[in-house]
Motif scaffolding. Structure first.
Motif, PDB file in Angstrom:
ATOM      1  N   MET A  90     -49.657   9.051  -5.479  1.00 14.05           N
ATOM      2  CA  MET A  90     -51.008   8.678  -5.053  1.00 14.05           C
ATOM      3  C   MET A  90     -52.032   9.713  -5.520  1.00 14.05           C
ATOM      4  SD  MET A  90     -50.658   5.718  -3.623  1.00 14.05           S
ATOM      5  CE  MET A  90     -49.419   5.457  -4.908  1.00 14.05           C
ATOM      6  N   GLY A  91     -51.651  10.997  -5.502  1.00 16.00           N
ATOM      7  CA  GLY A  91     -52.560  12.031  -5.991  1.00 16.00           C
ATOM      8  C   GLY A  91     -52.849  11.866  -7.468  1.00 16.00           C
ATOM      9  N   PHE A  92     -51.809  11.579  -8.244  1.00 15.26           N
ATOM     10  CA  PHE A  92     -51.994  11.384  -9.687  1.00 15.26           C
ATOM     11  C   PHE A  92     -52.809  10.115  -9.958  1.00 15.26           C
ATOM     12  CE2 PHE A  92     -50.924  10.186 -14.009  1.00 15.26           C
ATOM     13  CZ  PHE A  92     -50.950  11.407 -14.672  1.00 15.26           C
ATOM     14  N   LEU A  93     -52.499   9.049  -9.238  1.00 18.31           N
ATOM     15  CA  LEU A  93     -53.242   7.793  -9.384  1.00 18.31           C
ATOM     16  C   LEU A  93     -54.737   8.029  -9.159  1.00 18.31           C
ATOM     17  CD1 LEU A  93     -53.743   4.687  -9.371  1.00 18.31           C
ATOM     18  CD2 LEU A  93     -52.955   4.680  -6.997  1.00 18.31           C
ATOM     19  N   LEU A  94     -55.090   8.710  -8.079  1.00 19.87           N
ATOM     20  CA  LEU A  94     -56.503   8.940  -7.781  1.00 19.87           C
ATOM     21  C   LEU A  94     -57.140   9.925  -8.756  1.00 19.87           C
ATOM     22  CD1 LEU A  94     -56.472   8.974  -3.869  1.00 19.87           C
ATOM     23  CD2 LEU A  94     -57.121   7.118  -5.413  1.00 19.87           C
ATOM     24  N   SER A  95     -56.353  10.856  -9.290  1.00 19.66           N
ATOM     25  CA  SER A  95     -56.908  11.780 -10.286  1.00 19.66           C
ATOM     26  C   SER A  95     -57.324  11.025 -11.544  1.00 19.66           C
ATOM     27  CB  SER A  95     -55.886  12.866 -10.635  1.00 19.66           C
ATOM     28  OG  SER A  95     -54.891  12.391 -11.530  1.00 19.66           O
ATOM     29  N   LYS A  96     -56.695   9.894 -11.798  1.00 15.66           N
ATOM     30  CA  LYS A  96     -57.043   9.097 -12.984  1.00 15.66           C
ATOM     31  C   LYS A  96     -58.411   8.423 -12.829  1.00 15.66           C
ATOM     32  CE  LYS A  96     -54.222   7.519 -15.811  1.00 15.66           C
ATOM     33  NZ  LYS A  96     -53.870   7.712 -17.237  1.00 15.66           N
ATOM     34  N   TYR A 106     -49.309   2.592 -11.781  1.00 15.69           N
ATOM     35  CA  TYR A 106     -50.261   1.900 -10.911  1.00 15.69           C
ATOM     36  C   TYR A 106     -51.648   1.852 -11.540  1.00 15.69           C
ATOM     37  CZ  TYR A 106     -47.329   1.387  -6.731  1.00 15.69           C
ATOM     38  OH  TYR A 106     -46.369   0.999  -5.829  1.00 15.69           O
ATOM     39  N   PHE A 107     -52.064   2.969 -12.169  1.00 11.43           N
ATOM     40  CA  PHE A 107     -53.407   2.999 -12.741  1.00 11.43           C
ATOM     41  C   PHE A 107     -53.523   2.050 -13.926  1.00 11.43           C
ATOM     42  CE2 PHE A 107     -56.953   4.653 -15.244  1.00 11.43           C
ATOM     43  CZ  PHE A 107     -57.927   4.730 -14.266  1.00 11.43           C
ATOM     44  N   VAL A 108     -52.471   1.946 -14.718  1.00 11.91           N
ATOM     45  CA  VAL A 108     -52.479   0.999 -15.839  1.00 11.91           C
ATOM     46  C   VAL A 108     -52.658  -0.427 -15.317  1.00 11.91           C
ATOM     47  CG1 VAL A 108     -51.061  -0.036 -17.656  1.00 11.91           C
ATOM     48  CG2 VAL A 108     -51.141   2.445 -17.408  1.00 11.91           C
ATOM     49  N   LEU A 109     -51.990  -0.734 -14.225  1.00 14.11           N
ATOM     50  CA  LEU A 109     -52.131  -2.070 -13.628  1.00 14.11           C
ATOM     51  C   LEU A 109     -53.540  -2.286 -13.089  1.00 14.11           C
ATOM     52  CD1 LEU A 109     -48.714  -2.238 -11.750  1.00 14.11           C
ATOM     53  CD2 LEU A 109     -49.390  -3.630 -13.713  1.00 14.11           C
ATOM     54  N   TYR A 110     -54.136  -1.226 -12.556  1.00 13.91           N
ATOM     55  CA  TYR A 110     -55.513  -1.321 -12.079  1.00 13.91           C
ATOM     56  C   TYR A 110     -56.470  -1.535 -13.256  1.00 13.91           C
ATOM     57  CZ  TYR A 110     -60.103   0.272 -10.589  1.00 13.91           C
ATOM     58  OH  TYR A 110     -61.454   0.369 -10.361  1.00 13.91           O
ATOM     59  N   GLN A 111     -56.287  -0.775 -14.328  1.00 13.44           N
ATOM     60  CA  GLN A 111     -57.134  -0.932 -15.510  1.00 13.44           C
ATOM     61  C   GLN A 111     -57.008  -2.322 -16.118  1.00 13.44           C
ATOM     62  OE1 GLN A 111     -56.219   2.468 -18.158  1.00 13.44           O
ATOM     63  NE2 GLN A 111     -58.402   2.873 -18.111  1.00 13.44           N
ATOM     64  N   SER A 112     -55.803  -2.884 -16.021  1.00  8.79           N
ATOM     65  CA  SER A 112     -55.549  -4.217 -16.580  1.00  8.79           C
ATOM     66  C   SER A 112     -56.011  -5.324 -15.642  1.00  8.79           C
ATOM     67  CB  SER A 112     -54.050  -4.383 -16.863  1.00  8.79           C
ATOM     68  OG  SER A 112     -53.581  -3.362 -17.716  1.00  8.79           O
ATOM     69  N   GLU A 113     -56.597  -4.927 -14.484  1.00  9.39           N
ATOM     70  CA  GLU A 113     -57.106  -5.863 -13.473  1.00  9.39           C
ATOM     71  C   GLU A 113     -56.003  -6.699 -12.843  1.00  9.39           C
ATOM     72  OE1 GLU A 113     -60.334  -8.039 -15.188  1.00  9.39           O
ATOM     73  OE2 GLU A 113     -61.612  -6.265 -15.375  1.00  9.39           O
ATOM     74  N   ILE A 114     -54.774  -6.202 -12.901  1.00  8.74           N
ATOM     75  CA  ILE A 114     -53.668  -6.842 -12.179  1.00  8.74           C
ATOM     76  C   ILE A 114     -53.710  -6.405 -10.721  1.00  8.74           C
ATOM     77  CG2 ILE A 114     -51.141  -6.984 -12.011  1.00  8.74           C
ATOM     78  CD1 ILE A 114     -51.112  -6.585 -15.085  1.00  8.74           C
TER      79      ILE A 114
END
Length: 558
Positions: free
Chosen positions: A425-431, A509-517
């Motif tokens: 979660m820390g890495f995800l939010l750092s992105k 997780y961040f890649v999925l967020y960027q891809s709007e999944i």
């Protein structure tokens, strides 16, 4: 009636999204301005000559542009004889961007690398180094790297290694005569003459120039090259600007800043966007803090502003605000207290916050140059003043506030998966702060493992991470949890392994967020999961399976 209700919700939703975007942008602009203000304090008053010189660069970047891609860059590279690549000297990502392009070109056409960081009178030393006749330390002393250039050698070394490996000539472009701000145009003319001579000597080669970004403005180096070639065949010149903050924020207003890496002004002029602007400028601030001994008489009250260095607590607090704005939430950040290695109270404060065994682990992290967050004390240890390290701590703070966990979970091996989740979660939010940040992959970890001797204790975290990934695969797909786990001899190996695994998961997780999944609500739901609930391990395994399904398009967004 239903149509009216629908339109009402549409407009309310649109206003809410617009407000979210404005907050998101304002937080990022505020942090950028703070960092640039600190840089200006170090550098002092900007001369009128430099301001005038910079106007051409600013004017170039204010032109109309359109979205492009790396394919168009590749086409351009095949059609020109000279590339003028903008450089932001203290920022290693700038040099790596040019190295990325050079790696593509090396098998396609002859190359000459031309560098501002080298003085022409040192060309013989450059040649000897590239041919293996001189050791690195001797070469740096001969060219007086620190005295003449001063920016980190580690940033430029990969370019020299690349040139040595592929036997690419390197041309020095600068002069040690030390042109002042009043003589910047003289330096342009001097370097343009060298570039032109190389083009005449190697007409089939692509001359790839890496030079300070202000110098590649149309009225500077390009103008001088054009005047030199007016009597013969004109040189085909391409220009690659880097990381324009103006263009970045224009893209951000359209929510395109994480989807577009290349824009073009025309077929020969591009801007490459490989980093958010605050990351670039923070690298400059770090360089100044490490290399400048500022000794000025301050006006009354100036010391409170933190002239000597950017306050780490303020920096992490600002990043907490940035992450909170991205999530459209409010998070109190008044309890944050950040220490660093240079702070004599760091170890004392750590000891006060922890029990005996936990302190041993924290002390090991400090020795290993690793950052960490102690939620029960609101205590942060920042090992490196980089944006990525600070953003990870800020992300872990936001995560702890959302999930309600204020206890350190260093009970190994029982809480290992919980700590992996915290790291994820820390890495995800750092992105959300630096979307260009990279995580190590499983193949990277396997390569690392092969590099260690079998009895080397340093291999334990990598071995543990790979072992746990295998156990996770068995749990997800074979419904088996009976596999015997590797037991490290050092408790600290759990912390390092959790970081490896968490970064990989957070990146996914961040890649999925960027891809709007996944959307922000999905992310917030992940962040709110109770770390101490009895079913956490079951939840963790189910999330791994869901991650695979989302990536393969087998799971619809809730």
């Amino acid at each position: 009636m239903f149509l009216g209700v629908g339109l009402h919700h549409y407009y309310v939703g649109a206003r809410r999204k617009s407000a979210m975007t404005n907050t998101w942008l304002s937080e990022r602009k505020e942090i950028l301005h703070k960092i640039k203000d600190q840089v200006r304090l170090y550098l002092g008053h900007e001369s009128d000559e430099l301001k005038t010189y910079a106007q051409s660069y600013k004017k170039d970047l204010e032109r109309k542009w359109k979205e492009s891609d790396w394919k168009e860059v590749d086409v351009c590279l095949q059609q020109v004889q000279v590339v003028l690549g903008g450089d932001f000297h203290p920022f290693s990502q700038a040099q790596r961007t040019h190295l990325r392009l050079l790696r593509k070109l090396v098998s396609e056409r002859p190359l000459v690398l031309a560098l501002e960081c080298l003085a022409t009178e040192d060309q013989v030393y450059v040649n000897n180094y590239l041919h293996g006749h001189t050791e690195e330390k001797v070469f740096l002393k001969q060219v007086q790297w620190e005295e003449k250039w001063g920016f980190p050698w580690a940033h430029y070394k990969p370019l020299f290694d690349f040139a040595k490996l592929h036997k690419i000539p390197v041309q020095a472009l600068n002069s040690s005569r030390g042109f002042t701000h009043k003589q910047l145009r003289k330096r342009d003319k001097f370097s343009a003459q060298k570039i032109y001579e190389v083009c005449q000597q190697s007409p089939e080669a692509l001359v790839y120039v890496i030079y300070g970004d202000l110098h590649i403005a149309g009225e500077h180096l390009p103008k001088d090259l054009k005047s030199l070639s007016h009597t013969g065949r004109p040189l085909e010149v391409a220009r690659f600007y880097l990381n324009s903050e103006k263009i970045y924020f224009q893209l951000a207003e359209k929510k395109r800043e994480n989807k577009v890496e290349v824009v073009k002004f025309n077929d020969r002029e591009f801007c490459l966007l490989t980093s958010p602007p605050w990351v670039k400028w923070h690298s400059y601030l770090m360089y100044l803090e490490e290399n400048f001994d500022v000794d000025l008489e301050l006006e009354e009250g100036e010391e409170e502003f933190g002239f000597s260095q950017m306050d780490h607590t303020d920096h992490v607090s600002d990043l907490v605000k940035m992450i909170a704005a991205a999530l459209s939430i409010k998070v109190k950040n008044d309890a944050i207290e950040v220490y660093s290695l240079n702070d004599p109270q760091a170890l004392v404060a750590t000891r006060k916050s922890l029990g005996k065994e936990e302190f041993k682990l924290a002390h090991t992290l400090i020795q290993d140059d690793q950052s960490f967050y102690l939620p029960q004390a609101g205590f942060f240890y920042l090992s490196k003043s980089t944006v990525n390290h600070a953003a990870t701590l800020a992300g872990q703070y936001v995560h702890s506030r959302l999930c309600g966990s204020q206890r350190l979970l260093w009970d190994f091996p029982d809480r290992f998966r919980s700590v992996v989740w915290v790291e994820a979660m820390g890495f995800l939010l750092s992105k959300f702060v630096n979307p260009k940040r990279k995580a190590q992959s499983l193949p990277d970890l396997k390569k690392q493992l092969q590099a260690f001797e079998k009895d080397d204790l340093s291999r334990e975290p990598v071995l543990l991470a790979l072992d746990q990934k295998m156990i996770e695969l068995l749990s997800v797909y074979a419904q088996s949890s009976d596999a015997k786990a590797f037991v490290p001899r050092q408790k600290s190996s759990y912390l390092h392994a959790a970081r490896f695994m968490g970064e990989i998961m957070g990146d996914r997780y961040f890649v999925l967020y960027q891809s709007e999944i996944l959307d922000i609500d999905n992310i917030k739901a992940l962040l709110k999961k109770d770390l101490e609930s009895p079913d956490f391990d079951k939840f963790y395994i189910s999330e791994l399976k869901r991650l695979d399904q989302l990536e393969m398009g087998e799971w619809k967004r809730s």
